[in-house]
Motif scaffolding. Sequence first.
Motif, PDB file in Angstrom:
ATOM      1  N   GLY A  23       2.189   8.740 -36.406  1.00 31.94           N
ATOM      2  CA  GLY A  23       3.618   8.798 -36.703  1.00 31.94           C
ATOM      3  C   GLY A  23       4.440   9.394 -35.574  1.00 31.94           C
ATOM      4  O   GLY A  23       5.569   8.956 -35.318  1.00 31.94           O
ATOM      5  N   ASP A  24       3.887  10.398 -34.889  1.00 32.93           N
ATOM      6  CA  ASP A  24       4.647  11.025 -33.810  1.00 32.93           C
ATOM      7  C   ASP A  24       4.765  10.088 -32.620  1.00 32.93           C
ATOM      8  O   ASP A  24       5.847   9.910 -32.050  1.00 32.93           O
ATOM      9  CB  ASP A  24       3.975  12.345 -33.400  1.00 32.93           C
ATOM     10  CG  ASP A  24       4.808  13.086 -32.359  1.00 32.93           C
ATOM     11  OD1 ASP A  24       6.057  13.026 -32.434  1.00 32.93           O
ATOM     12  OD2 ASP A  24       4.218  13.737 -31.484  1.00 32.93           O
ATOM     13  N   CYS A  25       3.658   9.488 -32.259  1.00 37.21           N
ATOM     14  CA  CYS A  25       3.644   8.574 -31.128  1.00 37.21           C
ATOM     15  C   CYS A  25       4.590   7.388 -31.383  1.00 37.21           C
ATOM     16  O   CYS A  25       5.462   7.075 -30.562  1.00 37.21           O
ATOM     17  CB  CYS A  25       2.199   8.109 -30.936  1.00 37.21           C
ATOM     18  SG  CYS A  25       1.989   6.673 -29.943  1.00 37.21           S
ATOM     19  N   LEU A  83       4.737   8.351 -23.866  1.00 37.76           N
ATOM     20  CA  LEU A  83       5.081   9.413 -24.813  1.00 37.76           C
ATOM     21  C   LEU A  83       3.849   9.850 -25.602  1.00 37.76           C
ATOM     22  O   LEU A  83       3.036   9.012 -26.014  1.00 37.76           O
ATOM     23  CB  LEU A  83       6.149   8.908 -25.795  1.00 37.76           C
ATOM     24  CG  LEU A  83       7.482   8.488 -25.182  1.00 37.76           C
ATOM     25  CD1 LEU A  83       8.370   7.851 -26.250  1.00 37.76           C
ATOM     26  CD2 LEU A  83       8.187   9.674 -24.549  1.00 37.76           C
ATOM     27  N   ASP A  84       3.730  11.164 -25.825  1.00 28.54           N
ATOM     28  CA  ASP A  84       2.681  11.705 -26.699  1.00 28.54           C
ATOM     29  C   ASP A  84       1.273  11.402 -26.185  1.00 28.54           C
ATOM     30  O   ASP A  84       0.331  11.374 -26.961  1.00 28.54           O
ATOM     31  CB  ASP A  84       2.862  11.137 -28.133  1.00 28.54           C
ATOM     32  CG  ASP A  84       2.181  11.982 -29.202  1.00 28.54           C
ATOM     33  OD1 ASP A  84       2.258  13.222 -29.124  1.00 28.54           O
ATOM     34  OD2 ASP A  84       1.579  11.402 -30.129  1.00 28.54           O
ATOM     35  N   SER A  85       1.120  11.183 -24.896  1.00 29.49           N
ATOM     36  CA  SER A  85      -0.180  10.765 -24.384  1.00 29.49           C
ATOM     37  C   SER A  85      -0.293  10.983 -22.880  1.00 29.49           C
ATOM     38  O   SER A  85       0.712  11.164 -22.193  1.00 29.49           O
ATOM     39  CB  SER A  85      -0.389   9.277 -24.692  1.00 29.49           C
ATOM     40  OG  SER A  85      -1.651   8.825 -24.250  1.00 29.49           O
ATOM     41  N   ASP A 107       5.366  14.710 -23.294  1.00 28.91           N
ATOM     42  CA  ASP A 107       4.256  14.981 -24.213  1.00 28.91           C
ATOM     43  C   ASP A 107       4.253  16.440 -24.644  1.00 28.91           C
ATOM     44  O   ASP A 107       4.721  17.316 -23.926  1.00 28.91           O
ATOM     45  CB  ASP A 107       2.930  14.651 -23.501  1.00 28.91           C
ATOM     46  CG  ASP A 107       1.742  14.637 -24.452  1.00 28.91           C
ATOM     47  OD1 ASP A 107       1.946  14.707 -25.680  1.00 28.91           O
ATOM     48  OD2 ASP A 107       0.604  14.560 -23.953  1.00 28.91           O
ATOM     49  N   HIS A 108       3.724  16.678 -25.833  1.00 29.61           N
ATOM     50  CA  HIS A 108       3.604  18.055 -26.310  1.00 29.61           C
ATOM     51  C   HIS A 108       2.144  18.512 -26.405  1.00 29.61           C
ATOM     52  O   HIS A 108       1.865  19.553 -26.996  1.00 29.61           O
ATOM     53  CB  HIS A 108       4.312  18.226 -27.663  1.00 29.61           C
ATOM     54  CG  HIS A 108       3.607  17.562 -28.796  1.00 29.61           C
ATOM     55  ND1 HIS A 108       3.251  18.223 -29.940  1.00 29.61           N
ATOM     56  CD2 HIS A 108       3.170  16.287 -28.955  1.00 29.61           C
ATOM     57  CE1 HIS A 108       2.630  17.382 -30.768  1.00 29.61           C
ATOM     58  NE2 HIS A 108       2.579  16.202 -30.190  1.00 29.61           N
ATOM     59  N   HIS A 109       1.214  17.713 -25.857  1.00 29.38           N
ATOM     60  CA  HIS A 109      -0.185  18.139 -25.840  1.00 29.38           C
ATOM     61  C   HIS A 109      -0.383  19.121 -24.682  1.00 29.38           C
ATOM     62  O   HIS A 109      -0.190  18.762 -23.530  1.00 29.38           O
ATOM     63  CB  HIS A 109      -1.114  16.935 -25.659  1.00 29.38           C
ATOM     64  CG  HIS A 109      -1.143  16.034 -26.856  1.00 29.38           C
ATOM     65  ND1 HIS A 109      -0.220  15.035 -27.049  1.00 29.38           N
ATOM     66  CD2 HIS A 109      -1.969  16.013 -27.933  1.00 29.38           C
ATOM     67  CE1 HIS A 109      -0.496  14.427 -28.198  1.00 29.38           C
ATOM     68  NE2 HIS A 109      -1.539  15.000 -28.753  1.00 29.38           N
ATOM     69  N   LYS A 110      -0.797  20.336 -25.024  1.00 30.99           N
ATOM     70  CA  LYS A 110      -0.870  21.363 -23.976  1.00 30.99           C
ATOM     71  C   LYS A 110      -1.935  21.042 -22.933  1.00 30.99           C
ATOM     72  O   LYS A 110      -1.899  21.583 -21.835  1.00 30.99           O
ATOM     73  CB  LYS A 110      -1.117  22.738 -24.603  1.00 30.99           C
ATOM     74  CG  LYS A 110      -2.448  22.859 -25.314  1.00 30.99           C
ATOM     75  CD  LYS A 110      -2.730  24.286 -25.757  1.00 30.99           C
ATOM     76  CE  LYS A 110      -4.141  24.373 -26.305  1.00 30.99           C
ATOM     77  NZ  LYS A 110      -4.504  25.692 -26.819  1.00 30.99           N
ATOM     78  N   SER A 127       6.206  18.402 -31.813  1.00 32.08           N
ATOM     79  CA  SER A 127       5.933  16.967 -31.769  1.00 32.08           C
ATOM     80  C   SER A 127       6.618  16.381 -30.542  1.00 32.08           C
ATOM     81  O   SER A 127       7.545  16.987 -30.004  1.00 32.08           O
ATOM     82  CB  SER A 127       6.518  16.315 -33.024  1.00 32.08           C
ATOM     83  OG  SER A 127       7.886  16.691 -33.157  1.00 32.08           O
ATOM     84  N   THR A 128       6.176  15.203 -30.159  1.00 27.93           N
ATOM     85  CA  THR A 128       6.874  14.528 -29.070  1.00 27.93           C
ATOM     86  C   THR A 128       8.256  14.098 -29.548  1.00 27.93           C
ATOM     87  O   THR A 128       9.207  14.065 -28.771  1.00 27.93           O
ATOM     88  CB  THR A 128       6.049  13.324 -28.572  1.00 27.93           C
ATOM     89  OG1 THR A 128       4.788  13.823 -28.105  1.00 27.93           O
ATOM     90  CG2 THR A 128       6.737  12.604 -27.429  1.00 27.93           C
ATOM     91  N   CYS A 129       8.381  13.806 -30.835  1.00 26.84           N
ATOM     92  CA  CYS A 129       9.691  13.422 -31.372  1.00 26.84           C
ATOM     93  C   CYS A 129      10.725  14.538 -31.162  1.00 26.84           C
ATOM     94  O   CYS A 129      11.884  14.263 -30.862  1.00 26.84           O
ATOM     95  CB  CYS A 129       9.574  13.061 -32.853  1.00 26.84           C
ATOM     96  SG  CYS A 129       8.921  11.402 -33.104  1.00 26.84           S
ATOM     97  N   THR A 155       4.903  14.089 -39.460  1.00 25.13           N
ATOM     98  CA  THR A 155       3.489  13.798 -39.207  1.00 25.13           C
ATOM     99  C   THR A 155       2.808  14.968 -38.502  1.00 25.13           C
ATOM    100  O   THR A 155       1.767  15.458 -38.948  1.00 25.13           O
ATOM    101  CB  THR A 155       3.347  12.542 -38.312  1.00 25.13           C
ATOM    102  OG1 THR A 155       3.966  11.443 -38.969  1.00 25.13           O
ATOM    103  CG2 THR A 155       1.888  12.221 -38.040  1.00 25.13           C
ATOM    104  N   ASP A 156       3.391  15.422 -37.397  1.00 22.35           N
ATOM    105  CA  ASP A 156       2.690  16.399 -36.566  1.00 22.35           C
ATOM    106  C   ASP A 156       2.774  17.832 -37.092  1.00 22.35           C
ATOM    107  O   ASP A 156       1.996  18.678 -36.670  1.00 22.35           O
ATOM    108  CB  ASP A 156       3.204  16.329 -35.120  1.00 22.35           C
ATOM    109  CG  ASP A 156       2.434  15.286 -34.321  1.00 22.35           C
ATOM    110  OD1 ASP A 156       1.835  14.396 -34.938  1.00 22.35           O
ATOM    111  OD2 ASP A 156       2.422  15.368 -33.072  1.00 22.35           O
ATOM    112  N   THR A 157       3.704  18.099 -37.996  1.00 22.46           N
ATOM    113  CA  THR A 157       3.741  19.443 -38.582  1.00 22.46           C
ATOM    114  C   THR A 157       3.074  19.456 -39.957  1.00 22.46           C
ATOM    115  O   THR A 157       3.061  20.500 -40.617  1.00 22.46           O
ATOM    116  CB  THR A 157       5.190  19.949 -38.775  1.00 22.46           C
ATOM    117  OG1 THR A 157       5.876  19.071 -39.677  1.00 22.46           O
ATOM    118  CG2 THR A 157       5.945  20.025 -37.454  1.00 22.46           C
TER     119      THR A 157
HETATM  120 MN   LIG Z   1       2.105  14.190 -31.277  1.00 21.59          MN
END
Ligand SMILES: [Mn+2]
Length: 329
Positions: A23-25, A83-85, A107-110, A127-129, A155-157
Motif C-alpha cells: 500500500g505504501d509503495c 519510491l519506497d525502494s 524512501d523511508h527504509h533506513k 511511510s514513503t507516502c 499500511t505502513d503504520t
Molecule cells: Mn513503505
Amino acid sequence: MKILETVKNCKRIGITGHKNPDGDCAGACCGLALFLRKAMPGVQTDIYLEPLPEALFENIPGAETILNEIPAGTEQYDAFIILDSIPERTGFAEPLFESAALKVNIDHHKTNPGHGDVSYVDGNASSTCEMVYDVIDSEMVDRKIAQALYVGIVTDTGVFQYSNTRESTMRLAGNLISYGFDFTSVIREVFFERTYMQAKMLGISLARAERMMDGACLFCSLDNGTITRYGATRQDFEGVSAQMLLTEGVDCAVFIHETKPGEWRASMRSGNIVDVARSASLFGGGGHTRAAGCTIYAGTGTEFAEAAKILLADIAAQLEADKDKDLKG
Ligand SMILES: [Mn+2]
C-alpha cells in the motif's frame, strides 16, 4: 526537497516502487503521479509497478494508469523516480531508472543509503507516502491524491499502531481525511479485510507456529509443497507475521514460506526488543527495526534448517543481550 524543482524542464517522467508492491509503495507512486500530472499538465508521467492486489487497485486513485510492463519503443526518461525502494528491488522497470537522465530516489527504509542524482531518505518517516506529501505542493492536494497517500500511511503504520507513528503522521492523516474520501472503507479494505485464501493461510500458519526462546519468539515455516497443495501464492501470506506478533509474550515473529522450490521468503516483525532489520541483513535483506524481510536460498531441507538456525540465533542473541541490559539496570 521539492519535486517540482527537482524535475523542472523534464518532459517525460517515470515512477516505480518495489516488487510485490504494498500500500505504501503503490500509494506513493500513484499519489506522486497524480500530483505531477496536475502540476505539470504537458508532461508525460508514467507509473511502472507489478500488478496490485485487488484491495489496493480498488482503493488507490490512479492505480488504473499503472503500467505492468514496459511498452515496446519506450524512450529514455528525463527523470525516473524510485519510491519506497532501492533500485535492486524494483524489478522490471530498473533499466528505465538506469538509463534516465535524472535519477531520483525517495524512501523511508533506513537501510537505503540513497541512490541516483537526487535522493531523499528519512528512516524516521512512517511511510514513503508521508515523504511524498513533503515534496509536493500541499495546496495542490485533492481528494484523490489525499486518498492515495492515506492508503500508504495506514499500511505502513498498521493503522497508526506501530511505533513509527509520529505526531506529524497523525496530523497529516487528519489533514488528508479532511478531503472527504471514505476512510472507513479504505482502512477496512486495505488493512483488515482478507481474501478467503489469506484467511485460510493465516489459519494454517498460526496452527503450525511454534514458540521458542521462552515464548519470546514465534516461528513458522511453510514449504512449497504445502503452499502449492492449497494453490496459494505469495500475496496470500500478507499480514501473517504481523498477526503472529499479536500473541501474548511474543516480541519477535518469524514467518518463512517457500515461494518457489529453494527460495524462502522470511517476513519478520518485532515488538520492543529485536531489531529484525539486523537479522534480515544476515541474508542480504533489510527493512525497518520492527518489520523486515529477506530471501533465503536453500535447495534442501537441511540447508534451510541451517539457514533458519542462523536467523534464529541472531534473534536469540538480541533477546539475551536485552535481558542482560535489564539485569544491569
Ligand atoms: Mn513503505
